[in-house]
Design a protein around this motif. Structure first.
Motif, PDB file in Angstrom:
ATOM      1  N   MET A   1       0.684  -1.338   0.004  1.00  0.00           N
ATOM      2  CA  MET A   1       0.107  -0.093   0.110  1.00  0.00           C
ATOM      3  C   MET A   1       0.833   1.519   0.118  1.00  0.00           C
ATOM      4  O   MET A   1       0.386   2.257  -0.641  1.00  0.00           O
ATOM      5  CB  MET A   1      -0.817  -0.087   1.097  1.00  0.00           C
ATOM      6  CG  MET A   1      -1.956   1.149   1.053  1.00  0.00           C
ATOM      7  SD  MET A   1      -3.135   1.050  -0.152  1.00  0.00           S
ATOM      8  CE  MET A   1      -4.503  -0.019   0.567  1.00  0.00           C
ATOM      9  N   GLN A   2       1.955   1.186   0.462  1.00  0.00           N
ATOM     10  CA  GLN A   2       2.738   2.409   0.581  1.00  0.00           C
ATOM     11  C   GLN A   2       3.196   2.937  -1.082  1.00  0.00           C
ATOM     12  O   GLN A   2       3.695   3.851  -0.751  1.00  0.00           O
ATOM     13  CB  GLN A   2       4.138   2.287   1.524  1.00  0.00           C
ATOM     14  CG  GLN A   2       5.085   0.967   0.871  1.00  0.00           C
ATOM     15  CD  GLN A   2       4.767  -0.431   1.319  1.00  0.00           C
ATOM     16  OE1 GLN A   2       3.819  -0.593   1.717  1.00  0.00           O
ATOM     17  NE2 GLN A   2       5.579  -1.251   0.875  1.00  0.00           N
ATOM     18  N   ARG A   3       3.082   1.944  -1.996  1.00  0.00           N
ATOM     19  CA  ARG A   3       3.381   2.432  -3.171  1.00  0.00           C
ATOM     20  C   ARG A   3       2.373   3.219  -3.570  1.00  0.00           C
ATOM     21  O   ARG A   3       2.593   4.013  -4.478  1.00  0.00           O
ATOM     22  CB  ARG A   3       3.344   1.087  -4.079  1.00  0.00           C
ATOM     23  CG  ARG A   3       3.081   1.621  -5.579  1.00  0.00           C
ATOM     24  CD  ARG A   3       3.373   0.110  -6.356  1.00  0.00           C
ATOM     25  NE  ARG A   3       3.215   0.340  -7.816  1.00  0.00           N
ATOM     26  CZ  ARG A   3       2.813  -0.451  -8.827  1.00  0.00           C
ATOM     27  NH1 ARG A   3       2.896  -1.869  -8.418  1.00  0.00           N
ATOM     28  NH2 ARG A   3       2.550  -0.097 -10.022  1.00  0.00           N
ATOM     29  N   PHE A   4       1.191   3.236  -3.146  1.00  0.00           N
ATOM     30  CA  PHE A   4       0.105   3.921  -3.541  1.00  0.00           C
ATOM     31  C   PHE A   4      -0.463   5.204  -2.699  1.00  0.00           C
ATOM     32  O   PHE A   4      -0.876   6.192  -3.228  1.00  0.00           O
ATOM     33  CB  PHE A   4      -1.316   2.944  -3.663  1.00  0.00           C
ATOM     34  CG  PHE A   4      -0.961   2.057  -4.686  1.00  0.00           C
ATOM     35  CD1 PHE A   4      -0.711   2.188  -6.055  1.00  0.00           C
ATOM     36  CD2 PHE A   4      -0.696   0.526  -4.122  1.00  0.00           C
ATOM     37  CE1 PHE A   4      -0.551   1.061  -6.893  1.00  0.00           C
ATOM     38  CE2 PHE A   4      -0.350  -0.487  -5.039  1.00  0.00           C
ATOM     39  CZ  PHE A   4      -0.507  -0.227  -6.435  1.00  0.00           C
ATOM     40  N   VAL A   5      -0.101   4.994  -1.385  1.00  0.00           N
ATOM     41  CA  VAL A   5      -0.801   5.906  -0.561  1.00  0.00           C
ATOM     42  C   VAL A   5       0.701   6.378   0.369  1.00  0.00           C
ATOM     43  O   VAL A   5       1.492   5.808   0.649  1.00  0.00           O
ATOM     44  CB  VAL A   5      -1.571   5.490   0.596  1.00  0.00           C
ATOM     45  CG1 VAL A   5      -1.848   6.377   1.641  1.00  0.00           C
ATOM     46  CG2 VAL A   5      -2.745   4.905  -0.069  1.00  0.00           C
ATOM     47  N   GLN A   6       0.850   7.726   0.254  1.00  0.00           N
ATOM     48  CA  GLN A   6       1.798   8.526   1.135  1.00  0.00           C
ATOM     49  C   GLN A   6       1.389   9.374   2.146  1.00  0.00           C
ATOM     50  O   GLN A   6       0.260   9.534   2.317  1.00  0.00           O
ATOM     51  CB  GLN A   6       2.726   9.603  -0.082  1.00  0.00           C
ATOM     52  CG  GLN A   6       2.956   8.928  -1.527  1.00  0.00           C
ATOM     53  CD  GLN A   6       3.713   7.650  -1.351  1.00  0.00           C
ATOM     54  OE1 GLN A   6       4.764   7.738  -0.498  1.00  0.00           O
ATOM     55  NE2 GLN A   6       3.753   6.877  -2.069  1.00  0.00           N
TER      56      GLN A   6
END
Length: 828
Positions: free
Chosen positions: A456-461
């Protein structure tokens, strides 16, 4: 074997500054005197590729006139040393006679120069026509420090447009000479971050504007606000359209060159200014943002840090970021430490002539090694033979030069185009064999699927707003194979918050005239959102503000009112239910987009022959970053409402909504080529139907053959029959033997109308009310917090108590009236 490009570059900038003084970094770094030594040192430390920019302003001495003396001396030596050059044709400046980047005629004359260059050196295959177009346009025409030294949006837009035009014309002219040429468009890879809520719109605009160069060069539609900005600053609709059409012609010859430095991540201040904050998100995340937009092979065309002691650490840090991208299937084909030598006055962007050395090269200006030169040499030795396609989908890349020797007599056609237009889409599948849903188990499955895509860290910062769009079209539940499972959405809320999301919203515009808030309350979606700390939004309500946005790529609509929560979200996650549909084989991520608009607008624009392109028009301006499919309990039968539940036990995840729908279709055993939404979306470049790379659990291990209901009524001979909407094909609804009841089966209007036809309308309405009440109570008890469960139990008890008390009082009143009446009876 095709191997990865590991390159360095000779710093060659030559803008004009301080009222017209020419800065020439080739001169200021003594490259004109020491060019042979520089090239030999590049070879010595293991570089096989070199970004090299001949001094364009000195070569192109007048329109159609050239001085090739310097290049005739240097380029043959590059070839003799078996270095493969990537030629920078224009690096931040133009010849004196051309004026500056406001000159609309320059781009055509530059294209002639590019063609003559390719004819004179036909063995050169790789080019960067114009370096860092957006950076040059800003510095020259917005910040007022280079070349024309203007300070206006209109001047910046004009400079940018002229450089994009020059690039496209140069590509066309070079391809006349080298049809197999490859073009590395080097541009800054940047991101703007929010630290004050008041800056959100400004941050969103800057993050849209950063893509403008590649949008033009690849023919990708710009963001709606950016389009209005361009038109406000002199770009006509005709010029915009023709540029995009021109750009689309050259995609197969292009590699997306991205330049990344610590200062590329910037916080936007309340006054609109921005400042560097260092590497918060990192090269991995930012490069992936660009890749997801364009799906082009990537090369890191520049990176460095002006700290000789920390530079080796930076080199390896960026390399590991790059390898993570490659492991996730992102086609990163090269890495460049830029530059070979230290630079001069780059700490102040060359704006003043101070002569201060910027120590960001592999070598000092005395040609002594910095520590990073040793690290670069180690990188070349360890990974110089790394296959460029090692972790890429088959067919994503075609011919690249290997690191084996290239002799002087290499054939002009020997180095082919670098890539196919796009690699396969990726769909991840997570699966459980246990037919049991729980918060923990569903969270694990959702996380597993997304981890296959990079987590998810790829999509949400950190600090972002995430909007989750489930399928809550009616009040039927996930267990009935009809709506998105609240546990799946709950898992996504938790994962988004773990990745640092500041706000998570669950938003829907339900079908028909249903209240979205009421539907989500009945299905348990509201209870889960409350428990996980998310906000629930009704996109369909007239109370939710809308903004009208342009749809530049629209085939049916040119503007559309969209809910502000949808437009203001930083990340949108599309969460459809895997289920059959009576018109399409399935309904999935694409059809779920019908539920992102105001209900009245949707009812006015849904159901006619143009409704598919109309809603795909909307997705061109507002599309999901991630699709996560609830295929735990799929809906078979005659959907999208008259479903029968079928346990499948899967969660699917993809960044491609088209591939997502094809995957759902194949999972349920249907013909994906009949998906009209997917055909339309693929034509808009919203995704691709094939090929698809499945990761995680193999599709064939979990696919089922979902029952679609009876295909015909051929076994029925006479009639009459009653047919409910969504429960049969149109030919049966229109059959003369059929009594057609509009509305959803048993829902909303169908049952009340049927009961009304029988003369008993009240029982039909009461049945619908009971269905809603029953599901509301069941799902609150299943998904709700302790407080909600207590309210759910106490509410019917209170109602029953009030009703009992009311009946008791009525009985007492009736009894009293009866006694009083008896007392008043006398002789007549």
């Amino acid at each position: 074997m095709q191997t990865i490009i590991i390159a360095t570059g000779i710093e060659c900038s030559y803008p004009k500054v301080q009222g017209g003084k020419r800065r020439d970094q080739l001169e200021e770094t003594q490259h004109y005197q020491r060019w042979r030594e520089d090239l030999e040192l590049c070879k010595e430390i293991g570089a096989r590729f070199i970004r090299y920019g001949p001094p364009y302003y000195k070569i192109h001495i007048a329109p159609h006139k050239y001085d090739w003396s310097f290049t005739d001396e240097v380029l043959p030596v590059i070839r003799d040393l078996d270095l493969i050059p990537i030629i920078d044709l224009c690096h931040f400046g133009v010849p004196d006679w051309a004026g500056d980047f406001q000159n609309n005629d320059w781009s055509f004359l530059f294209a002639d120069y590019a063609e003559e260059f390719a004819r004179r050196y036909p063995w050169i295959t790789y080019y960067t026509p114009v370096n860092e177009i957006l950076v040059c346009a800003r510095f020259s025409a917005l910040d007022g420090i280079w070349n024309e030294q203007l300070k206006s949006d209109r001047a910046m837009v004009r400079a940018h447009g002229n450089m994009c035009s020059a690039t496209l014309h140069a590509i066309e002219h070079i391809l006349k000479v080298r049809p197999d040429a490859v073009f590395f468009q080097s541009e800054t890879a940047e991101v703007f971050l929010e630290q004050w809520p008041a800056t959100r719109r400004d941050v969103q605009f800057k993050n849209a504007l950063r893509f403008i160069t590649f949008d033009f060069l690849y023919g990708h539609e710009v963001n709606g606000d950016v389009l209005m900005f361009l038109m406000d600053n002199g770009v006509s609709r005709e010029d915009y359209r023709s540029t995009l059409e021109y750009g689309r012609r050259f995609g197969p010859h292009c590699v997306m060159g991205l330049d990344y430095y610590a200062q590329n991540e910037r916080i936007v201040e309340p006054d609109g200014a921005d400042r560097a904050v260092g590497p918060l998100l990192g090269w991995h995340t930012i490069a992936n943002q660009y890749y997801q937009r364009y799906r082009k092979p990537i090369m890191l065309t520049e990176t460095n840090i002006a700290d000789p002691e920390r530079a080796p650490e930076w080199l390896w840090n960026i390399w590991h970021n790059q390898e993570c991208l490659r492991a996730e299937g992102v086609p990163v084909i090269g890495y460049t430490w830029y530059s070979f030598q230290d630079q001069v006055d780059w700490d102040i962007q060359l704006r003043e002539i101070r002569g201060q050395v910027t120590p960001n090269g592999l070598f000092t200006l005395e040609r002594k090694r910095h520590p990073v030169a040793t690290a670069f040499h180690d990188l070349c030795k360890r990974y110089g033979n790394l296959p460029v396609v090692e972790s890429f989908p088959v067919g994503a890349m075609r011919e690249l030069p290997s690191n084996s020797s290239r002799g002087k007599d290499a054939n002009p056609g020997e180095l082919g185009p670098v890539m196919n237009e796009t690699p396969p889409a990726t769909v991840a599948i997570a699966h459980t064999k246990e037919k049991h849903r729980s918060t923990t188990r569903v969270y694990g499955l959702v996380k597993e699927a997304i981890e296959h895509l990079g987590g998810m860290q790829r999509f949400v910062q950190p600090g972002q707003t995430v909007l989750i769009k489930p399928n809550q079209t009616v009040f039927y539940s996930a267990e009935e194979g009809c709506t998105t499972d609240p546990l799946v959405v709950g898992a996504l809320i938790r994962l988004a918050k773990e990745a640092g999301a500041a706000k998570v919203q669950v938003a829907e515009s339900s079908g028909g005239t249903f209240s979205s808030m009421q539907v989500m309350s009945i299905t348990g979606m509201l209870a889960v959102a409350e428990k996980e700390g998310a906000e629930v939004m009704d996109l369909g309500s007239d109370t939710t503000p809308n903004r009208t946005v342009a749809v530049p790529e629209g085939r049916v609509i040119k503007s559309v009112p969209l809910p502000e929560p949808l437009l203001d979200a930083d990340v949108i996650i599309d969460v459809p239910k895997a289920k059959n549909h009576h018109i399409e084989p399935i309904t999935g991520a694409l059809k779920n987009w019908i539920g992102v608009v105001n209900q009245k607008w949707r009812n006015d624009n849904h159901g006619d022959e143009d409704h598919i392109p109309r809603f795909m028009d909307i997705m061109t301006v507002c599309r999901p970053a991630l699709c996560v499919v609830d295929a735990l309990i799929a809906g078979e039968g005659d959907g999208p409402v008259a479903n029968q539940p079928h346990w499948v036990g899967c969660i699917l995840a993809s960044t491609d909504p088209v591939a997502t729908d094809v995957a759902i279709c194949r999972l349920l055993g249907h013909d994906w080529q009949k998906l009209n939404f997917a055909k339309e979306a693929e034509a808009r470049d919203l995704g691709r139907r094939e090929p698809i790379k499945f990761v995680g659990v193999p599709l064939e291990e979990v696919a089922i053959k979902a029952w679609r209901g009876h295909d015909d009524f051929s076994y029925l001979r006479e009639g009459p029959y009653v047919v409910f909407d969504d429960a049969a094909k149109p030919q049966y609804k229109n059959d003369t033997r059929v009594y057609f009841v509009p509305g959803h089966p048993v829902l909303q209007t169908a049952l009340p109308q049927l009961m009304k036809g029988l003369g008993v309308s009240l029982p039909g309405q009461a049945t619908v009310q009971w269905q809603q009440f029953e599901r509301w109570g069941m799902h609150n008890l299943e998904y709700g917090s302790s407080q909600r469960k207590a309210i759910t139990v106490s509410k019917p008890i209170a109602v029953i108590g009030i009703a009992t008390t009311g009946l008791t009082l009525i009985a007492m009143l009736v009894n009293r009236l009866a006694r009083k009446g008896k007392h008043n009876v006398g002789p007549g």
